[in-house]
Motif scaffolding. Structure first.
Motif, PDB file in Angstrom:
ATOM      1  N   GLU A   1       0.825  -1.203   0.000  1.00 34.93           N
ATOM      2  CA  GLU A   1       0.000   0.000   0.000  1.00 34.93           C
ATOM      3  C   GLU A   1       0.863   1.259   0.000  1.00 34.93           C
ATOM      4  O   GLU A   1       1.880   1.338   0.694  1.00 34.93           O
ATOM      5  N   ASN A   2       0.467   2.243  -0.770  1.00 35.85           N
ATOM      6  CA  ASN A   2       1.129   3.554  -0.834  1.00 35.85           C
ATOM      7  C   ASN A   2       2.564   3.494  -1.329  1.00 35.85           C
ATOM      8  O   ASN A   2       3.332   4.437  -1.129  1.00 35.85           O
ATOM      9  N   LEU A   3       2.945   2.386  -1.986  1.00 36.39           N
ATOM     10  CA  LEU A   3       4.304   2.286  -2.541  1.00 36.39           C
ATOM     11  C   LEU A   3       4.421   2.945  -3.913  1.00 36.39           C
ATOM     12  O   LEU A   3       5.528   3.111  -4.422  1.00 36.39           O
ATOM     13  N   GLY A   4       3.285   3.291  -4.507  1.00 37.19           N
ATOM     14  CA  GLY A   4       3.322   3.931  -5.817  1.00 37.19           C
ATOM     15  C   GLY A   4       3.707   2.986  -6.941  1.00 37.19           C
ATOM     16  O   GLY A   4       4.233   3.428  -7.975  1.00 37.19           O
ATOM     17  N   LEU A   5       3.430   1.701  -6.771  1.00 32.22           N
ATOM     18  CA  LEU A   5       3.823   0.739  -7.805  1.00 32.22           C
ATOM     19  C   LEU A   5       3.080   0.971  -9.121  1.00 32.22           C
ATOM     20  O   LEU A   5       3.545   0.536 -10.177  1.00 32.22           O
ATOM     21  N   GLU A   6       1.951   1.668  -9.044  1.00 32.01           N
ATOM     22  CA  GLU A   6       1.219   1.989 -10.272  1.00 32.01           C
ATOM     23  C   GLU A   6       2.014   2.925 -11.186  1.00 32.01           C
ATOM     24  O   GLU A   6       1.714   3.065 -12.379  1.00 32.01           O
ATOM     25  N   ASN A   7       3.044   3.569 -10.628  1.00 32.71           N
ATOM     26  CA  ASN A   7       3.901   4.467 -11.414  1.00 32.71           C
ATOM     27  C   ASN A   7       5.086   3.735 -12.041  1.00 32.71           C
ATOM     28  O   ASN A   7       5.975   4.371 -12.607  1.00 32.71           O
ATOM     29  N   THR A   8       5.101   2.412 -11.898  1.00 33.18           N
ATOM     30  CA  THR A   8       6.222   1.609 -12.385  1.00 33.18           C
ATOM     31  C   THR A   8       5.711   0.441 -13.216  1.00 33.18           C
ATOM     32  O   THR A   8       4.502   0.235 -13.343  1.00 33.18           O
ATOM     33  N   ALA A   9       6.653  -0.337 -13.734  1.00 34.23           N
ATOM     34  CA  ALA A   9       6.310  -1.578 -14.440  1.00 34.23           C
ATOM     35  C   ALA A   9       6.414  -2.784 -13.508  1.00 34.23           C
ATOM     36  O   ALA A   9       6.404  -3.926 -13.957  1.00 34.23           O
ATOM     37  N   ILE A  10       6.506  -2.536 -12.201  1.00 33.90           N
ATOM     38  CA  ILE A  10       6.564  -3.618 -11.212  1.00 33.90           C
ATOM     39  C   ILE A  10       5.183  -4.246 -11.100  1.00 33.90           C
ATOM     40  O   ILE A  10       4.199  -3.568 -10.817  1.00 33.90           O
ATOM     41  N   GLN A  11       5.105  -5.550 -11.304  1.00 38.45           N
ATOM     42  CA  GLN A  11       3.816  -6.247 -11.311  1.00 38.45           C
ATOM     43  C   GLN A  11       3.563  -6.955  -9.984  1.00 38.45           C
ATOM     44  O   GLN A  11       4.499  -7.328  -9.263  1.00 38.45           O
ATOM     45  N   LEU A  12       2.283  -7.148  -9.690  1.00 37.53           N
ATOM     46  CA  LEU A  12       1.854  -7.883  -8.505  1.00 37.53           C
ATOM     47  C   LEU A  12       1.264  -9.229  -8.917  1.00 37.53           C
ATOM     48  O   LEU A  12       0.775  -9.391 -10.033  1.00 37.53           O
ATOM     49  N   THR A  13       1.276 -10.180  -7.994  1.00 37.68           N
ATOM     50  CA  THR A  13       0.626 -11.466  -8.211  1.00 37.68           C
ATOM     51  C   THR A  13      -0.875 -11.316  -7.951  1.00 37.68           C
ATOM     52  O   THR A  13      -1.345 -10.269  -7.495  1.00 37.68           O
ATOM     53  N   ASP A  14      -1.617 -12.382  -8.202  1.00 45.31           N
ATOM     54  CA  ASP A  14      -3.058 -12.369  -7.943  1.00 45.31           C
ATOM     55  C   ASP A  14      -3.366 -12.154  -6.472  1.00 45.31           C
ATOM     56  O   ASP A  14      -4.437 -11.678  -6.115  1.00 45.31           O
ATOM     57  N   ARG A  15      -2.416 -12.498  -5.604  1.00 46.67           N
ATOM     58  CA  ARG A  15      -2.635 -12.367  -4.153  1.00 46.67           C
ATOM     59  C   ARG A  15      -2.101 -11.043  -3.615  1.00 46.67           C
ATOM     60  O   ARG A  15      -2.046 -10.838  -2.400  1.00 46.67           O
ATOM     61  N   GLY A  16      -1.659 -10.150  -4.506  1.00 45.76           N
ATOM     62  CA  GLY A  16      -1.233  -8.831  -4.074  1.00 45.76           C
ATOM     63  C   GLY A  16       0.211  -8.717  -3.645  1.00 45.76           C
ATOM     64  O   GLY A  16       0.627  -7.676  -3.116  1.00 45.76           O
ATOM     65  N   ALA A  17       0.992  -9.767  -3.864  1.00 50.10           N
ATOM     66  CA  ALA A  17       2.420  -9.726  -3.550  1.00 50.10           C
ATOM     67  C   ALA A  17       3.198  -9.211  -4.759  1.00 50.10           C
ATOM     68  O   ALA A  17       2.716  -9.256  -5.893  1.00 50.10           O
ATOM     69  N   ILE A  18       4.394  -8.716  -4.522  1.00 51.38           N
ATOM     70  CA  ILE A  18       5.238  -8.288  -5.630  1.00 51.38           C
ATOM     71  C   ILE A  18       5.747  -9.522  -6.362  1.00 51.38           C
ATOM     72  O   ILE A  18       6.303 -10.438  -5.757  1.00 51.38           O
TER      73      ILE A  18
END
Length: 439
Positions: free
Chosen positions: A258-275
């Motif tokens: 939360e609040n890491l700003g990953l939406e501003n990157t190409a860093i993807q999350l898994t279906d369970r919300g992990a990096i």
């Protein structure tokens, strides 16, 4: 915008160990931690060490408030030690603040004095850990009686009546501990089956012993709502309500993105919300790694430490070490007596069609257990008939958390059970039980 060689977001086990290692290599490191109460990470401040300290103090008959005070002194000492371990390194900067990605390799840090600073990292390591899961039960989040696992360890007074939501491993540790301190503990859980991951005979022994110690279990329940100190739930089609001084929510933890700003990157999350990471902990952005609980999987501090070893091997070694090396990782549950396991359970072996030879030993047959005044429990081992190698061991009994590491090592080194059977052990010890367990 200043460019930093290494940026580590979060002062957890893997991150702090990596920071120290990189500093000793003469590399520049910026460690960002949003709370000065979390230097050293989750384990030493709000999880493994303080909880185990309180569990041991309960077993020793220490009053709850005295135990909490002693726990706080310990964590304060460890927190300071961890801070200076990094801050005293000439190439390390520890920055108090909250980091947010503004691009793949760029972050903005809001410091504790509300200033904003921007940095570019040649390498970035995300080590932000996990957060408690709060179930969407009406009234739960609003109740002033509700505690998470962190708050439960900082109560000024012991709750006379405690309801624990969740009969998982964390919930059972707290149930066992608070019952020892004298709380009247009731555990509510959605599942009909108690400890479904464990063998039925082991689970049955644990449930019986915990009930004998004063813990009440209500399984197969549906919690409808919480109103202040009252929990309203259904069981077997009938409505019930229970009033408690405190309501502890122990329903797991989720990766803290939360609040890491990953939406501003190409860093993807898994279906369970992990990096999402590869076998070497690389995210979907080159030279950005994820360490520890935030990447999902097993949430243990020793896994985070092994994450450091994988990254160290990439940066300064052969690069061969990977997640696939993790086979037969042991775990312990610090109820009283403790439960520890590594490898296959009998239930898992049957489900996978694996042939095994079963060994069982009641803990009451071990002399040291009587010295410890706790002969409760059961030890189980599964052996491959053709090779004599250990397929899995479950130890429910005193000091199992020490014994399981010996079993784990034997399995990793492919040492046959017969070697442990014929080993000379000191006496009286719990480890000498292997002479009999592996007969």
């Amino acid at each position: 915008m200043k460019t930093i060689q290494n940026i580590i977001i979060g002062f957890g086990k893997g991150g702090k160990t990596l920071a120290k290692f990189l500093a000793q290599k003469g590399e520049e490191v910026l460690v960002i931690e949003k709370s000065n109460q979390m230097y050293g990470g989750t384990c030493i401040n709000i999880a493994c060490l303080p909880s185990k300290r309180l569990i041991i103090e309960a077993d020793n008959g220490v009053k709850f408030t005295d135990a909490v005070n002693g726990k706080n002194q310990m964590t304060t000492m460890l927190r300071g030690k961890n801070y200076h371990m990094l801050a005293d390194e000439p190439t390390v900067t520890v920055l108090d603040g909250e980091a947010k990605f503004i691009a793949d390799h760029e972050i903005e840090v809001t410091t504790t004095v509300e200033e904003k600073e921007q940095y570019r990292g040649e390498r970035i390591f995300i080590n932000t850990g996990a957060l408690p899961v709060m179930l969407p039960i009406p009234g739960l989040a609003e109740s002033k009686a509700v505690l998470d696992s962190t708050a439960a360890m900082d109560q000024k007074e012991m709750p006379e009546k405690l309801v624990i939501i969740g009969a998982g491993y964390i919930g059972l540790e707290f149930a066992s501990m608070f019952a020892k301190y004298g709380s009247k503990v009731t555990v509510l859980d959605l599942h009909e089956q108690f400890l479904p991951r464990e063998d039925n005979d082991i689970a049955s022994e644990i449930k019986k012993d915990m009930e004998n110690s004063g813990v009440t279990f209500e399984l197969g329940v549906k919690i409808n709502r919480v109103d202040g100190q009252t929990v309203f739930y259904e069981k077997d089609g009938q409505s019930h309500e229970m009033v408690a001084d405190r309501i502890l929510v122990a329903t797991g933890r989720k990766p803290n993105t939360e609040n890491l700003g990953l939406e501003n990157t190409a860093i993807q999350l898994t279906d369970r919300g992990a990096i999402k990471v590869d076998e070497h902990l690389q995210t979907t952005v080159p030279n950005v790694w994820a360490i520890g609980d935030v990447k999902g999987g097993l949430q243990f501090t020793y896994i985070s430490l092994d994450d450091f070893r994988i990254i160290k091997d990439q940066l300064f070694g052969s690069g061969k070490r990977s997640l696939s090396d993790r086979i037969n990782v042991p775990y312990s549950v610090f109820i009283t007596p403790s439960l520890s396991r590594v490898g296959l359970s009998e239930k898992e072996a049957k489900a996978q069609g694996i042939t095994y030879e079963l060994k069982k030993l009641p803990v009451a047959a071990i002399p040291k257990a009587h010295v410890l005044k706790d002969p409760r429990g059961l030890f189980k081992a599964l052996i491959a008939p053709k090779t004599g190698l250990i397929l899995g061991v479950t130890l429910y009994g005193a000091e199992s958390y020490e014994l399981i590491n010996m079993i784990s090592l034997a399995m990793k080194m492919k040492i046959p059970a017969a070697i442990l059977r014929d080993q000379i052990y000191t006496h009286p010890t719990m480890s000498e039980s292997f002479n009999d367990l592996f007969k």
